[in-house]
Design an enzyme around this catalytic site. Structure first.
Site, PDB file in Angstrom:
ATOM      1  N   VAL A  79       3.156  22.302  36.358  1.00  0.00           N
ATOM      2  CA  VAL A  79       4.114  22.357  37.473  1.00  0.00           C
ATOM      3  C   VAL A  79       3.982  21.120  38.351  1.00  0.00           C
ATOM      4  O   VAL A  79       2.914  20.846  38.901  1.00  0.00           O
ATOM      5  CB  VAL A  79       3.891  23.618  38.341  1.00  0.00           C
ATOM      6  CG1 VAL A  79       4.951  23.705  39.427  1.00  0.00           C
ATOM      7  CG2 VAL A  79       3.883  24.877  37.499  1.00  0.00           C
ATOM      8  N   GLY A 109      14.418   7.451  29.965  1.00  0.00           N
ATOM      9  CA  GLY A 109      13.380   8.329  29.429  1.00  0.00           C
ATOM     10  C   GLY A 109      13.003   9.472  30.358  1.00  0.00           C
ATOM     11  O   GLY A 109      12.016  10.156  30.138  1.00  0.00           O
ATOM     12  N   GLY A 111       5.451  12.014  33.722  1.00  0.00           N
ATOM     13  CA  GLY A 111       4.934  10.720  33.267  1.00  0.00           C
ATOM     14  C   GLY A 111       3.459  10.833  32.925  1.00  0.00           C
ATOM     15  O   GLY A 111       2.781  11.788  33.326  1.00  0.00           O
ATOM     16  N   LYS A 128       8.778  26.434  35.641  1.00  0.00           N
ATOM     17  CA  LYS A 128       7.740  26.077  36.618  1.00  0.00           C
ATOM     18  C   LYS A 128       7.724  27.085  37.767  1.00  0.00           C
ATOM     19  O   LYS A 128       6.665  27.506  38.234  1.00  0.00           O
ATOM     20  CB  LYS A 128       7.996  24.657  37.140  1.00  0.00           C
ATOM     21  CG  LYS A 128       7.870  23.587  36.053  1.00  0.00           C
ATOM     22  CD  LYS A 128       8.456  22.258  36.492  1.00  0.00           C
ATOM     23  CE  LYS A 128       8.354  21.205  35.407  1.00  0.00           C
ATOM     24  NZ  LYS A 128       9.146  19.996  35.666  1.00  0.00           N
ATOM     25  N   ASP A 154      13.961  24.042  32.883  1.00  0.00           N
ATOM     26  CA  ASP A 154      12.618  23.472  33.091  1.00  0.00           C
ATOM     27  C   ASP A 154      12.095  23.843  34.485  1.00  0.00           C
ATOM     28  O   ASP A 154      10.946  24.270  34.637  1.00  0.00           O
ATOM     29  CB  ASP A 154      12.692  21.942  32.925  1.00  0.00           C
ATOM     30  CG  ASP A 154      11.394  21.259  33.256  1.00  0.00           C
ATOM     31  OD1 ASP A 154      10.454  21.358  32.442  1.00  0.00           O
ATOM     32  OD2 ASP A 154      11.294  20.639  34.334  1.00  0.00           O
ATOM     33  N   THR A 178       2.896  11.295  25.228  1.00  0.00           N
ATOM     34  CA  THR A 178       2.849  10.730  26.586  1.00  0.00           C
ATOM     35  C   THR A 178       1.652  11.272  27.361  1.00  0.00           C
ATOM     36  O   THR A 178       0.836  10.510  27.894  1.00  0.00           O
ATOM     37  CB  THR A 178       4.148  11.120  27.341  1.00  0.00           C
ATOM     38  OG1 THR A 178       5.250  10.715  26.546  1.00  0.00           O
ATOM     39  CG2 THR A 178       4.230  10.478  28.697  1.00  0.00           C
ATOM     40  N   VAL A 179       1.523  12.589  27.410  1.00  0.00           N
ATOM     41  CA  VAL A 179       0.478  13.185  28.245  1.00  0.00           C
ATOM     42  C   VAL A 179      -0.895  13.065  27.574  1.00  0.00           C
ATOM     43  O   VAL A 179      -1.883  12.680  28.216  1.00  0.00           O
ATOM     44  CB  VAL A 179       0.806  14.668  28.564  1.00  0.00           C
ATOM     45  CG1 VAL A 179      -0.238  15.248  29.493  1.00  0.00           C
ATOM     46  CG2 VAL A 179       2.193  14.794  29.180  1.00  0.00           C
ATOM     47  N   GLU A 196      -2.666  23.189  35.700  1.00  0.00           N
ATOM     48  CA  GLU A 196      -2.200  22.404  36.858  1.00  0.00           C
ATOM     49  C   GLU A 196      -1.064  21.449  36.475  1.00  0.00           C
ATOM     50  O   GLU A 196      -0.129  21.215  37.249  1.00  0.00           O
ATOM     51  CB  GLU A 196      -3.380  21.600  37.432  1.00  0.00           C
ATOM     52  CG  GLU A 196      -3.075  20.819  38.686  1.00  0.00           C
ATOM     53  CD  GLU A 196      -2.721  21.715  39.866  1.00  0.00           C
ATOM     54  OE1 GLU A 196      -3.595  22.384  40.380  1.00  0.00           O
ATOM     55  OE2 GLU A 196      -1.535  21.711  40.277  1.00  0.00           O
ATOM     56  N   LYS A 252       4.639  24.378  30.414  1.00  0.00           N
ATOM     57  CA  LYS A 252       5.257  25.377  31.320  1.00  0.00           C
ATOM     58  C   LYS A 252       6.169  26.343  30.571  1.00  0.00           C
ATOM     59  O   LYS A 252       6.264  27.518  30.910  1.00  0.00           O
ATOM     60  CB  LYS A 252       6.027  24.685  32.447  1.00  0.00           C
ATOM     61  CG  LYS A 252       7.121  23.725  32.009  1.00  0.00           C
ATOM     62  CD  LYS A 252       6.689  22.290  32.055  1.00  0.00           C
ATOM     63  CE  LYS A 252       7.745  21.370  31.509  1.00  0.00           C
ATOM     64  NZ  LYS A 252       7.412  19.965  31.629  1.00  0.00           N
TER      65      LYS A 252
HETATM   66  P1  NAP Z   1       5.233  14.171  23.400  1.00  0.00           P
HETATM   67  O1  NAP Z   1       5.132  12.814  23.948  1.00  0.00           O
HETATM   68  O2  NAP Z   1       6.422  14.555  22.615  1.00  0.00           O
HETATM   69  O3  NAP Z   1       3.924  14.457  22.538  1.00  0.00           O
HETATM   70  C1  NAP Z   1       3.762  15.602  21.765  1.00  0.00           C
HETATM   71  C2  NAP Z   1       2.538  15.432  20.894  1.00  0.00           C
HETATM   72  O4  NAP Z   1       2.358  16.611  20.134  1.00  0.00           O
HETATM   73  C3  NAP Z   1       2.635  14.258  19.909  1.00  0.00           C
HETATM   74  O5  NAP Z   1       1.428  13.567  19.865  1.00  0.00           O
HETATM   75  C4  NAP Z   1       2.885  14.955  18.556  1.00  0.00           C
HETATM   76  O6  NAP Z   1       2.290  14.294  17.466  1.00  0.00           O
HETATM   77  C5  NAP Z   1       2.148  16.258  18.772  1.00  0.00           C
HETATM   78  N1  NAP Z   1       2.680  17.297  17.906  1.00  0.00           N
HETATM   79  C6  NAP Z   1       3.966  17.693  17.751  1.00  0.00           C
HETATM   80  N2  NAP Z   1       4.045  18.664  16.834  1.00  0.00           N
HETATM   81  C7  NAP Z   1       2.789  18.883  16.395  1.00  0.00           C
HETATM   82  C8  NAP Z   1       2.218  19.742  15.445  1.00  0.00           C
HETATM   83  N3  NAP Z   1       2.965  20.592  14.745  1.00  0.00           N
HETATM   84  N4  NAP Z   1       0.885  19.705  15.273  1.00  0.00           N
HETATM   85  C9  NAP Z   1       0.111  18.843  15.966  1.00  0.00           C
HETATM   86  N5  NAP Z   1       0.609  17.985  16.881  1.00  0.00           N
HETATM   87  C10 NAP Z   1       1.914  18.009  17.084  1.00  0.00           C
HETATM   88  O7  NAP Z   1       5.123  15.274  24.590  1.00  0.00           O
HETATM   89  P2  NAP Z   1       4.553  15.062  26.052  1.00  0.00           P
HETATM   90  O8  NAP Z   1       5.629  14.492  26.915  1.00  0.00           O
HETATM   91  O9  NAP Z   1       3.236  14.408  25.999  1.00  0.00           O
HETATM   92  O10 NAP Z   1       4.408  16.594  26.525  1.00  0.00           O
HETATM   93  C11 NAP Z   1       3.329  17.395  26.125  1.00  0.00           C
HETATM   94  C12 NAP Z   1       3.311  18.668  26.964  1.00  0.00           C
HETATM   95  O11 NAP Z   1       3.172  18.333  28.326  1.00  0.00           O
HETATM   96  C13 NAP Z   1       4.595  19.502  26.876  1.00  0.00           C
HETATM   97  O12 NAP Z   1       4.258  20.864  26.972  1.00  0.00           O
HETATM   98  C14 NAP Z   1       5.369  19.083  28.114  1.00  0.00           C
HETATM   99  O13 NAP Z   1       6.266  20.057  28.586  1.00  0.00           O
HETATM  100  C15 NAP Z   1       4.226  18.896  29.084  1.00  0.00           C
HETATM  101  N6  NAP Z   1       4.533  18.027  30.210  1.00  0.00           N
HETATM  102  C16 NAP Z   1       4.978  16.751  29.970  1.00  0.00           C
HETATM  103  C17 NAP Z   1       5.234  15.931  31.058  1.00  0.00           C
HETATM  104  C18 NAP Z   1       5.698  14.522  30.843  1.00  0.00           C
HETATM  105  O14 NAP Z   1       5.925  13.830  31.838  1.00  0.00           O
HETATM  106  N7  NAP Z   1       5.836  14.042  29.604  1.00  0.00           N
HETATM  107  C19 NAP Z   1       5.026  16.389  32.357  1.00  0.00           C
HETATM  108  C20 NAP Z   1       4.561  17.690  32.562  1.00  0.00           C
HETATM  109  C21 NAP Z   1       4.301  18.495  31.465  1.00  0.00           C
HETATM  110  P3  NAP Z   1       2.741  12.825  16.972  1.00  0.00           P
HETATM  111  O15 NAP Z   1       2.432  11.904  18.114  1.00  0.00           O
HETATM  112  O16 NAP Z   1       1.892  12.552  15.787  1.00  0.00           O
HETATM  113  O17 NAP Z   1       4.200  12.914  16.677  1.00  0.00           O
HETATM  114  N1  HSE Z   2      11.714  16.675  32.192  1.00  0.00           N
HETATM  115  C1  HSE Z   2      10.806  17.046  33.244  1.00  0.00           C
HETATM  116  C2  HSE Z   2      11.364  16.527  34.578  1.00  0.00           C
HETATM  117  C3  HSE Z   2       9.432  16.477  32.934  1.00  0.00           C
HETATM  118  O1  HSE Z   2      12.356  15.794  34.581  1.00  0.00           O
HETATM  119  O2  HSE Z   2      10.834  16.892  35.632  1.00  0.00           O
HETATM  120  C4  HSE Z   2       8.308  17.021  33.760  1.00  0.00           C
HETATM  121  O3  HSE Z   2       8.077  18.367  33.572  1.00  0.00           O
END
Ligand code: NAP
Ligand code: HSE
Length: 441
Positions: A146, A201, A316, A219, A215, A26-27, A143, A119
């Site tokens: 959080v 989601g 998101g 933060k 979570d 996603t990110v 940044e 985080k």
């Molecule tokens: P995600 O959609 O699950 O994506 C994770 C990515 O990491 C995928 O591309 C996956 O590869 C890759 N990955 C997993 N295991 C791996 C490995 N062993 N080696 C290399 N790549 C690997 O997660 P996300 O939501 O983008 O979140 C990423 C980070 O941002 C997390 O730390 C999360 O806490 C943080 N974050 C997310 C959000 C949000 O809204 N989603 C908000 C704030 C912070 P594949 O695609 O090939 O499976």
């Molecule tokens: N699961 C987290 C939330 C994603 O609902 O705020 C963002 O860190």
């Protein structure tokens, strides 16, 4: 834009700033898309020339919503570290251990800047990683870790830097705020709305990290460090979530002029520093009480600035990518800041106040048998613990069966409320509760 044109704006112009991205979920894909769309506008606005050199994820064959053909694909995230062309590794894999941690440690150790949204990892290992970054004279920016699109790290590091920060109050978990908002608007129960949040989601699967407060606590621990100049300290935090908040509590809260919010609180008091994550009753007139749905908010209180609130989307692809980009731009334009805004040796080890020592008003809800003398028994317990009642609400008449009873206390130490609550729960007439929520005035 010519170099001359850029320098006319008195902007620090670097050569192309080259990044490697690990994690294309996603990110990660959000960041790639944003760089592709904004590249020339960013150069014009900031003088930052940003180039993605290489990318990595687990599955090279997975279809992704962005075109990656221009970038070198690395099968192993650690190869990003070995690539001499990469100035900065952007870690968007996630997880407090495993490949994310290995990558960040290796990148810092090799003298590369690191940007992460992770985080959980920073809450657990931020102090050690900060020392490593400082020793190698590189930056570790976060940044996006959080409150997603809200630039709260920048606000604490820069905008409010001249203030002595008295407190930070956050709605830092979008999933919990969504669940509480829908429960209030529809009267539905927690479990029911949780399933909806998962289907949309918002919530993780399993949703414990969100709904049990972890979570938000990850933060908060970063915000506490920045606000008070202390080491990030995840272990010394009281953490509770929203599982016990019922539709009945929400109805009573509304009637009494409050909203129930999962608040992440870091504050200074005469007794010491406190950090906690808990569901609280917040007066509906307070700006943070009006933040609904998946939105996040952070209220910062500084000695000169007073109260200030920032709100926006906390999760998101778009909001989180926006935050990652702001870190990339800072590094690309030559802005260097210590990880927790002070040399690591200056970060104090805080002596955290036990949340049970804090003094507040409390909301206490229970179900009791509708028969003479029950109220007298409860009042006697409260009297014995020196707890004074501000108001009392009993609804309905149901002789011989249970009726809900709600008490609002005057200010009292949390420890005493807990002790009294154990005794009230043990009364034969008590069939449910007491359920207690602190009133965050
Ligand atoms: P995600 O959609 O699950 O994506 C994770 C990515 O990491 C995928 O591309 C996956 O590869 C890759 N990955 C997993 N295991 C791996 C490995 N062993 N080696 C290399 N790549 C690997 O997660 P996300 O939501 O983008 O979140 C990423 C980070 O941002 C997390 O730390 C999360 O806490 C943080 N974050 C997310 C959000 C949000 O809204 N989603 C908000 C704030 C912070 P594949 O695609 O090939 O499976
Ligand atoms: N699961 C987290 C939330 C994603 O609902 O705020 C963002 O860190």
């Amino acid at each position: 834009l010519s170099r001359k044109a850029v320098s006319r704006y008195n902007i620090f112009m670097t050569n192309a700033f080259k990044i490697g991205i690990a994690g294309l979920g996603t990110v990660g894909c959000g960041v790639v898309e944003m760089i592709q769309l904004q590249k020339s506008a960013l150069l014009a606005k900031t003088g930052a020339s940003i180039e993605i050199t290489a990318v990595n994820a687990r599955d090279p064959h997975k279809p992704r919503p962005v075109d990656l053909t221009e970038y070198e694909w690395m099968d192993d995230p650690l190869k990003l570290v070995q690539n001499k062309d990469i100035d900065c590794v952007v870690e968007l894999i996630g997880g407090e251990e495993g490949p994310a941690r290995d990558l960040i440690e290796a990148a810092l150790d090799a003298g590369k800047h690191v940007i992460t949204a992770n985080k959980a990892l920073l809450a657990h290992h931020g102090y050690d990683l900060g020392k490593l970054a400082e020793a190698r004279n590189v930056c570790l920016y976060y940044e996006a870790a959080v409150a997603g699109g809200i630039p709260v790290i920048k606000a604490l590091r820069e905008g409010f830097a001249g203030n002595d920060i008295q407190g930070v109050y956050g709605i830092l978990n979008g999933t919990c705020n969504y669940i509480l908002s829908v429960m209030k608007d529809t009267g539905r129960d927690f479990e029911d709305v949780l399933q909806e949040a998962q289907a949309k989601g918002y919530a993780e699967t399993p949703p414990d990290l969100d709904v049990d407060g972890y979570d938000a606590a990850h933060k908060l621990c970063l915000l506490s460090a920045l606000a008070f100049g202390v080491r990030p300290d995840y272990k010394n935090m009281a953490i509770s979530g929203i599982r016990d908040v019922s539709a009945t509590d929400i109805t009573f809260a509304t009637e009494l002029g409050y909203r129930i919010k999962l608040l992440s609180i870091a504050r200074k008091s005469e007794q010491g520093l406190l950090q906690s994550v808990e569901a609280c009753m917040v007066p509906e007139t307070r700006p943070i009480a009006r933040i609904n749905d998946v939105f996040n908010a952070v209220e910062i209180i500084g000695d000169f600035v007073g109260e200030s609130m920032l709100s926006g989307r906390g999760a998101g692809a778009g909001p989180t990518a926006s935050a990652v980009l702001s870190d990339i731009i800072d590094l690309a334009t030559g802005q260097r800041r210590p990880v927790f805004n002070a040399p690591m040796s200056e970060l104090k080890e805080a002596e955290w106040l036990d949340p049970d020592e804090q003094i507040s008003r409390f909301y206490v809800r229970l179900s009791v048998l509708d028969r003479p003398g029950v109220l007298a028994d409860i009042s006697a317990i409260l009297r014995d613990h020196d707890i004074s009642i501000e108001s009392l609400l009993q609804r309905g008449r149901n002789p011989g069966a249970s009726v809900p009873l709600v008490l609002i206390t005057h200010e009292v130490q949390q420890r005493r409320i807990k002790e009294a609550s154990h005794e009230i729960a043990a009364l034969k007439a008590t069939s449910d509760g007491p359920h207690i929520l602190r009133i965050e005035d």
